[in-house]
Design an enzyme around this catalytic site. Structure first.
Site, PDB file in Angstrom:
ATOM      1  N   LYS A  34       0.853  -1.187   0.000  1.00  0.00           N
ATOM      2  CA  LYS A  34       0.000   0.000   0.000  1.00  0.00           C
ATOM      3  C   LYS A  34       0.892   1.240   0.000  1.00  0.00           C
ATOM      4  O   LYS A  34       1.714   1.427   0.905  1.00  0.00           O
ATOM      5  CB  LYS A  34      -0.910   0.017   1.233  1.00  0.00           C
ATOM      6  CG  LYS A  34      -1.891   1.189   1.199  1.00  0.00           C
ATOM      7  CD  LYS A  34      -2.841   1.157   2.374  1.00  0.00           C
ATOM      8  CE  LYS A  34      -2.323   1.868   3.600  1.00  0.00           C
ATOM      9  NZ  LYS A  34      -2.095   3.322   3.446  1.00  0.00           N
ATOM     10  N   ASP A  61      -3.251   4.474  -2.011  1.00  0.00           N
ATOM     11  CA  ASP A  61      -4.187   4.984  -0.995  1.00  0.00           C
ATOM     12  C   ASP A  61      -4.083   6.507  -0.915  1.00  0.00           C
ATOM     13  O   ASP A  61      -3.460   7.040  -0.009  1.00  0.00           O
ATOM     14  CB  ASP A  61      -3.807   4.310   0.342  1.00  0.00           C
ATOM     15  CG  ASP A  61      -4.639   4.764   1.519  1.00  0.00           C
ATOM     16  OD1 ASP A  61      -5.752   5.285   1.325  1.00  0.00           O
ATOM     17  OD2 ASP A  61      -4.165   4.572   2.665  1.00  0.00           O
ATOM     18  N   LYS A  63      -6.890   8.562  -1.139  1.00  0.00           N
ATOM     19  CA  LYS A  63      -8.116   9.082  -0.502  1.00  0.00           C
ATOM     20  C   LYS A  63      -8.614  10.370  -1.158  1.00  0.00           C
ATOM     21  O   LYS A  63      -8.729  11.416  -0.506  1.00  0.00           O
ATOM     22  CB  LYS A  63      -7.885   9.326   0.986  1.00  0.00           C
ATOM     23  CG  LYS A  63      -7.477   8.085   1.770  1.00  0.00           C
ATOM     24  CD  LYS A  63      -7.435   8.374   3.258  1.00  0.00           C
ATOM     25  CE  LYS A  63      -7.060   7.181   4.080  1.00  0.00           C
ATOM     26  NZ  LYS A  63      -5.668   6.771   3.977  1.00  0.00           N
ATOM     27  N   ASP A  66     -12.897  15.519  -3.535  1.00  0.00           N
ATOM     28  CA  ASP A  66     -12.919  16.826  -4.205  1.00  0.00           C
ATOM     29  C   ASP A  66     -14.220  16.939  -4.989  1.00  0.00           C
ATOM     30  O   ASP A  66     -15.076  16.049  -4.894  1.00  0.00           O
ATOM     31  CB  ASP A  66     -11.678  16.931  -5.122  1.00  0.00           C
ATOM     32  CG  ASP A  66     -11.174  18.370  -5.230  1.00  0.00           C
ATOM     33  OD1 ASP A  66     -11.998  19.271  -5.448  1.00  0.00           O
ATOM     34  OD2 ASP A  66      -9.955  18.571  -5.104  1.00  0.00           O
ATOM     35  N   THR A 124      -9.975   4.942  10.661  1.00  0.00           N
ATOM     36  CA  THR A 124      -9.885   4.139  11.886  1.00  0.00           C
ATOM     37  C   THR A 124      -9.269   4.927  13.051  1.00  0.00           C
ATOM     38  O   THR A 124      -9.261   4.455  14.183  1.00  0.00           O
ATOM     39  CB  THR A 124      -9.076   2.846  11.630  1.00  0.00           C
ATOM     40  OG1 THR A 124      -8.002   3.137  10.737  1.00  0.00           O
ATOM     41  CG2 THR A 124      -9.948   1.788  11.004  1.00  0.00           C
ATOM     42  N   ARG A 216       2.673   0.142  10.803  1.00  0.00           N
ATOM     43  CA  ARG A 216       3.779   0.200  11.757  1.00  0.00           C
ATOM     44  C   ARG A 216       4.135  -1.131  12.407  1.00  0.00           C
ATOM     45  O   ARG A 216       5.314  -1.369  12.708  1.00  0.00           O
ATOM     46  CB  ARG A 216       3.477   1.270  12.809  1.00  0.00           C
ATOM     47  CG  ARG A 216       3.647   2.672  12.252  1.00  0.00           C
ATOM     48  CD  ARG A 216       2.957   3.718  13.073  1.00  0.00           C
ATOM     49  NE  ARG A 216       1.518   3.707  12.871  1.00  0.00           N
ATOM     50  CZ  ARG A 216       0.687   4.602  13.382  1.00  0.00           C
ATOM     51  NH1 ARG A 216       1.138   5.570  14.143  1.00  0.00           N
ATOM     52  NH2 ARG A 216      -0.607   4.531  13.134  1.00  0.00           N
TER      53      ARG A 216
HETATM   54  O1  C5P Z   1       0.667   1.983  10.949  1.00  0.00           O
HETATM   55  P1  C5P Z   1      -0.772   1.575  10.802  1.00  0.00           P
HETATM   56  O2  C5P Z   1      -0.973   0.071  10.789  1.00  0.00           O
HETATM   57  O3  C5P Z   1      -1.697   2.287  11.779  1.00  0.00           O
HETATM   58  O4  C5P Z   1      -1.148   2.091   9.330  1.00  0.00           O
HETATM   59  C1  C5P Z   1      -2.460   2.076   8.838  1.00  0.00           C
HETATM   60  C2  C5P Z   1      -2.453   2.593   7.422  1.00  0.00           C
HETATM   61  O5  C5P Z   1      -3.797   2.560   6.927  1.00  0.00           O
HETATM   62  C3  C5P Z   1      -1.965   4.017   7.237  1.00  0.00           C
HETATM   63  O6  C5P Z   1      -1.250   4.044   6.000  1.00  0.00           O
HETATM   64  C4  C5P Z   1      -3.225   4.857   7.130  1.00  0.00           C
HETATM   65  O7  C5P Z   1      -3.057   5.960   6.266  1.00  0.00           O
HETATM   66  C5  C5P Z   1      -4.183   3.854   6.475  1.00  0.00           C
HETATM   67  N1  C5P Z   1      -5.613   4.064   6.725  1.00  0.00           N
HETATM   68  C6  C5P Z   1      -6.177   4.091   8.002  1.00  0.00           C
HETATM   69  N2  C5P Z   1      -7.534   4.258   8.159  1.00  0.00           N
HETATM   70  C7  C5P Z   1      -8.324   4.389   7.086  1.00  0.00           C
HETATM   71  C8  C5P Z   1      -7.761   4.355   5.789  1.00  0.00           C
HETATM   72  C9  C5P Z   1      -6.398   4.181   5.660  1.00  0.00           C
HETATM   73  O8  C5P Z   1      -5.467   3.924   8.988  1.00  0.00           O
HETATM   74  N3  C5P Z   1      -9.637   4.462   7.212  1.00  0.00           N
END
Ligand code: C5P
Length: 240
Positions: A34, A61, A63, A66, A124, A216
């Site tokens: 991603k 990703d 997002k 607009d 999230t 992460r």
């Molecule tokens: O590090 P972590 O596991 O929290 O990363 C989650 C990834 O998912 C990040 O790249 C974040 O931008 C993406 N994301 C998110 N919630 C969403 C859509 C995308 O955390 N609803």
């Protein structure tokens, strides 16, 4: 036995150098990659094209959110990259989502496969206080997510981004084939960071999530490949 193809590793890195070292470590695992705003804004479309040339499945990703005309144009430009999945914010509304899909179709080269188009419901990292009192949407997060998921489906998109906790409600409302892509995944004992609506990888699979977005917990691990393999093994032990 589950392979790594349902795990999307969020390459949230400042540049190509850092991302490449992680991608190299993960090579051969079959994982989905991603690319989000941080890496895309630094590395540009050339890096995404290179990942595709190297055979990776890629979720771009960005997002998009607009006016319909701009969302359509953005998707038309992105379509030429040949990535597997792209997304827009459901909060942009039906006309924006329909325009995004049209732009994506228009930009897909003849004979090429259209990228899957996914709608982001509520991030999230958003909790009920943020949603009710800052963004100004009343009701529970689940209610909003399901309403957005229905709108995303009615607008002709392929699925949503949501928390794994919301997957059963989404599948009930939109059908089993409507894709769910779920961030907010933390292996037991891992730091939640800025995420709010989290589950473990095993819970996400049990709840019916199609794709698990993990950043992460893999990218900040001392050995990303080991962290990925551990997660795949934990999930495989569920017998799915
Ligand atoms: O590090 P972590 O596991 O929290 O990363 C989650 C990834 O998912 C990040 O790249 C974040 O931008 C993406 N994301 C998110 N919630 C969403 C859509 C995308 O955390 N609803």
């Amino acid at each position: 036995m589950m392979d790594a193809s349902r795990i999307m590793v969020a390459l949230d890195y400042p540049g190509v150098k850092e991302a490449s070292s992680c991608v190299q470590d993960l090579s051969g695992s079959g994982v989905y990659l991603k690319v989000g705003m941080q890496l895309y804004y630094a590395a540009g479309p050339a890096y995404v094209a290179a990942l595709k040339e190297n055979g990776y499945s890629v979720f771009l990703d960005l997002k998009v959110h607009d006016i319909p005309n701009t969302a359509s144009g953005a998707m038309q430009s992105l379509a030429s990259l040949g990535v597997d999945m792209v997304n827009v914010h459901a909060a942009g509304g039906r006309r924006m989502m329909e325009a995004a899909r049209e732009g994506l179709e228009k930009g897909t080269p003849a004979g090429g496969k259209r990228s899957l188009l996914i709608g982001v419901t509520q991030l999230t990292s958003t909790n009920i206080e943020t949603m009710n009192w800052e963004i100004g949407i009343p009701g529970s997060v689940e209610e909003c997510v399901v309403r957005y998921a229905q709108l995303v489906k009615d607008s002709g998109l392929d699925g949503v981004v949501a928390s794994p906790r919301e997957v059963p409600l989404i599948k009930q409302a939109c059908g089993a084939d409507f894709l769910t892509v779920t961030p907010g995944i933390r292996p037991a004992g891992a730091d939640a960071g800025d995420q709010q609506r989290i589950t473990t990888p095993e819970e996400a699979i049990k709840l019916g999530s199609d794709y698990l977005v993990i950043g992460r917990a893999i990218t900040q691990a001392a050995q990303p490949r080991q962290a990925l393999d551990d997660i795949v093994q934990q999930i495989s032990s569920l017998g799915v």
